[in-house]
Design a protein around this motif. Structure first.
Motif, PDB file in Angstrom:
ATOM      1  N   SER A 225      33.010 -45.931  22.143  1.00  0.00           N
ATOM      2  CA  SER A 225      31.766 -45.205  22.389  1.00  0.00           C
ATOM      3  C   SER A 225      31.339 -45.367  23.840  1.00  0.00           C
ATOM      4  O   SER A 225      31.486 -46.448  24.424  1.00  0.00           O
ATOM      5  CB  SER A 225      30.669 -45.706  21.459  1.00  0.00           C
ATOM      6  OG  SER A 225      30.409 -47.073  21.690  1.00  0.00           O
TER       7      SER A 225
ATOM      8  N   VAL B  82      28.191 -45.247  26.389  1.00  0.00           N
ATOM      9  CA  VAL B  82      26.738 -45.351  26.397  1.00  0.00           C
ATOM     10  C   VAL B  82      26.241 -45.263  27.838  1.00  0.00           C
ATOM     11  O   VAL B  82      26.732 -45.986  28.714  1.00  0.00           O
ATOM     12  CB  VAL B  82      26.248 -46.678  25.770  1.00  0.00           C
ATOM     13  CG1 VAL B  82      24.721 -46.739  25.787  1.00  0.00           C
ATOM     14  CG2 VAL B  82      26.780 -46.821  24.346  1.00  0.00           C
TER      15      VAL B  82
ATOM     16  N   HIS C 135      23.105 -46.017  30.029  1.00  0.00           N
ATOM     17  CA  HIS C 135      21.832 -46.729  30.060  1.00  0.00           C
ATOM     18  C   HIS C 135      21.003 -46.071  31.162  1.00  0.00           C
ATOM     19  O   HIS C 135      21.195 -46.323  32.347  1.00  0.00           O
ATOM     20  CB  HIS C 135      22.065 -48.217  30.321  1.00  0.00           C
ATOM     21  CG  HIS C 135      22.929 -48.855  29.272  1.00  0.00           C
ATOM     22  ND1 HIS C 135      22.414 -49.436  28.132  1.00  0.00           N
ATOM     23  CD2 HIS C 135      24.284 -48.958  29.173  1.00  0.00           C
ATOM     24  CE1 HIS C 135      23.400 -49.898  27.385  1.00  0.00           C
ATOM     25  NE2 HIS C 135      24.545 -49.622  27.990  1.00  0.00           N
TER      26      HIS C 135
ATOM     27  N   TYR D  99      28.434 -38.782  24.433  1.00  0.00           N
ATOM     28  CA  TYR D  99      27.911 -40.069  24.869  1.00  0.00           C
ATOM     29  C   TYR D  99      26.603 -40.359  24.151  1.00  0.00           C
ATOM     30  O   TYR D  99      25.945 -39.458  23.626  1.00  0.00           O
ATOM     31  CB  TYR D  99      27.678 -40.087  26.390  1.00  0.00           C
ATOM     32  CG  TYR D  99      26.674 -39.062  26.876  1.00  0.00           C
ATOM     33  CD1 TYR D  99      25.325 -39.387  27.042  1.00  0.00           C
ATOM     34  CD2 TYR D  99      27.070 -37.760  27.173  1.00  0.00           C
ATOM     35  CE1 TYR D  99      24.405 -38.445  27.491  1.00  0.00           C
ATOM     36  CE2 TYR D  99      26.160 -36.809  27.606  1.00  0.00           C
ATOM     37  CZ  TYR D  99      24.837 -37.153  27.768  1.00  0.00           C
ATOM     38  OH  TYR D  99      23.930 -36.218  28.200  1.00  0.00           O
ATOM     39  N   GLU D 100      26.257 -41.638  24.135  1.00  0.00           N
ATOM     40  CA  GLU D 100      24.965 -42.060  23.600  1.00  0.00           C
ATOM     41  C   GLU D 100      24.029 -42.325  24.770  1.00  0.00           C
ATOM     42  O   GLU D 100      24.427 -42.955  25.754  1.00  0.00           O
ATOM     43  CB  GLU D 100      25.125 -43.333  22.765  1.00  0.00           C
ATOM     44  CG  GLU D 100      23.813 -43.909  22.254  1.00  0.00           C
ATOM     45  CD  GLU D 100      23.972 -45.252  21.589  1.00  0.00           C
ATOM     46  OE1 GLU D 100      22.936 -45.946  21.411  1.00  0.00           O
ATOM     47  OE2 GLU D 100      25.116 -45.644  21.280  1.00  0.00           O
ATOM     48  N   LEU D 101      22.811 -41.856  24.660  1.00  0.00           N
ATOM     49  CA  LEU D 101      21.823 -42.042  25.718  1.00  0.00           C
ATOM     50  C   LEU D 101      20.804 -43.092  25.287  1.00  0.00           C
ATOM     51  O   LEU D 101      20.143 -42.935  24.264  1.00  0.00           O
ATOM     52  CB  LEU D 101      21.119 -40.723  26.012  1.00  0.00           C
ATOM     53  CG  LEU D 101      20.068 -40.729  27.125  1.00  0.00           C
ATOM     54  CD1 LEU D 101      20.716 -40.996  28.473  1.00  0.00           C
ATOM     55  CD2 LEU D 101      19.314 -39.405  27.150  1.00  0.00           C
ATOM     56  N   ARG D 102      20.702 -44.147  26.078  1.00  0.00           N
ATOM     57  CA  ARG D 102      19.682 -45.157  25.840  1.00  0.00           C
ATOM     58  C   ARG D 102      18.700 -45.100  27.000  1.00  0.00           C
ATOM     59  O   ARG D 102      19.057 -45.383  28.153  1.00  0.00           O
ATOM     60  CB  ARG D 102      20.297 -46.554  25.722  1.00  0.00           C
ATOM     61  CG  ARG D 102      21.165 -46.702  24.484  1.00  0.00           C
ATOM     62  CD  ARG D 102      21.669 -48.109  24.280  1.00  0.00           C
ATOM     63  NE  ARG D 102      22.655 -48.147  23.200  1.00  0.00           N
ATOM     64  CZ  ARG D 102      23.411 -49.202  22.915  1.00  0.00           C
ATOM     65  NH1 ARG D 102      23.286 -50.327  23.628  1.00  0.00           N
ATOM     66  NH2 ARG D 102      24.291 -49.148  21.925  1.00  0.00           N
TER      67      ARG D 102
ATOM     68  N   LYS E  50      17.744 -33.837  28.361  1.00  0.00           N
ATOM     69  CA  LYS E  50      17.980 -35.111  27.682  1.00  0.00           C
ATOM     70  C   LYS E  50      17.390 -36.292  28.448  1.00  0.00           C
ATOM     71  O   LYS E  50      16.843 -37.216  27.836  1.00  0.00           O
ATOM     72  CB  LYS E  50      19.485 -35.330  27.490  1.00  0.00           C
ATOM     73  CG  LYS E  50      20.123 -34.359  26.527  1.00  0.00           C
ATOM     74  CD  LYS E  50      21.622 -34.607  26.385  1.00  0.00           C
ATOM     75  CE  LYS E  50      22.245 -33.614  25.406  1.00  0.00           C
ATOM     76  NZ  LYS E  50      23.702 -33.839  25.246  1.00  0.00           N
TER      77      LYS E  50
END
Length: 232
Positions: free
Chosen positions: A2, A4, A6, A27-30, A224
């Motif tokens: 994965s 991510v 940041h 992708y994962e957005l934090r 986003k």
């Protein structure tokens, strides 16, 4: 693995989101919020990377910080199709486009953003709390530093950038390259701080900004991650 991102609001990490949207990489957005008083990154980012700043990405057990390093890592790990629109993302070594890409990748942070940050500091110094009799002194010192040192250095880079863009849509020529992603935040910051006069004096930079802003991938990144520069 994965991926991510940041992402700190109103930060350089927006250009990382833009590149990922262009590449179509999931992708994962934090999202991390700035301190309301200091406007600095929250301490939680220290747990991701010792610098405690954004942008930073994690990809499996790999952690990468610093915009240019992240952009290069993503281009190497998720290379675009050789016959696609992003084929020029990393120009071939030995070509003029490759040299231009390397040059502007360094100019964005090494020759432009350092002065833009300094301008932001000196613009804000007179607004800080201080004894009333000190404020006129602080204001005049800030004005002189901006007039004699900061603004001339920013203008030098913007003039070169504007000249370069007069006969090409992107920094290396007809195709988007990593340098365009790296430069986008510096352009946004310089034009925002300079105001309408700066934009008017550099029409090719202004047109360049409109070109990348109009790209669907850039607009998805903004949706986003939020605006790059506070107040835009």
């Amino acid at each position: 693995m994965s991926l991510v991102v940041h992402h700190l609001e109103h930060s350089r990490s927006q250009r990382v989101l833009w590149l990922l949207e262009e590449l179509g990489v999931p992708y994962e957005l934090r999202l991390y919020r700035r301190d309301a008083r200091t406007r600095l990154a929250p301490p939680e980012l220290k747990a991701v990377h010792p610098l405690g700043k954004s942008p930073v990405i994690t990809h499996g057990d790999v952690t990468v910080a610093e915009s240019a390093a992240i952009l290069e890592y993503l281009a190497e790990t998720f290379p675009p199709a050789p016959d696609g629109e992003l084929a020029g993302l990393v120009p071939a070594p030995g070509t003029a486009a490759h040299r231009d890409n390397r040059f502007w990748m360094h100019v964005a942070e090494g020759s432009l953003m350092n002065w833009v940050v300094m301008k932001l500091v000196f613009v804000n110094i007179p607004q800080q709390r201080m004894p009333f009799f000190a404020r006129p002194i602080a204001r005049e010192i800030s004005r002189q530093v901006l007039r004699r040192f900061v603004d001339p250095n920013i203008d030098t880079v913007l003039e070169l950038l504007d000249h370069t863009l007069r006969d090409r849509p992107w920094l290396t020529g007809e195709r988007l390259a990593l340098a365009d992603f790296q430069m986008s935040f510096a352009v946004e910051a310089a034009l925002a701080l300079g105001g309408p006069d700066t934009a008017a004096r550099h029409p090719h930079i202004t047109a360049y900004r409109e070109r990348y802003r109009s790209r669907p991938a850039y607009q998805r990144a903004l949706a986003k991650g939020g605006p790059e520069i506070m107040g835009l």
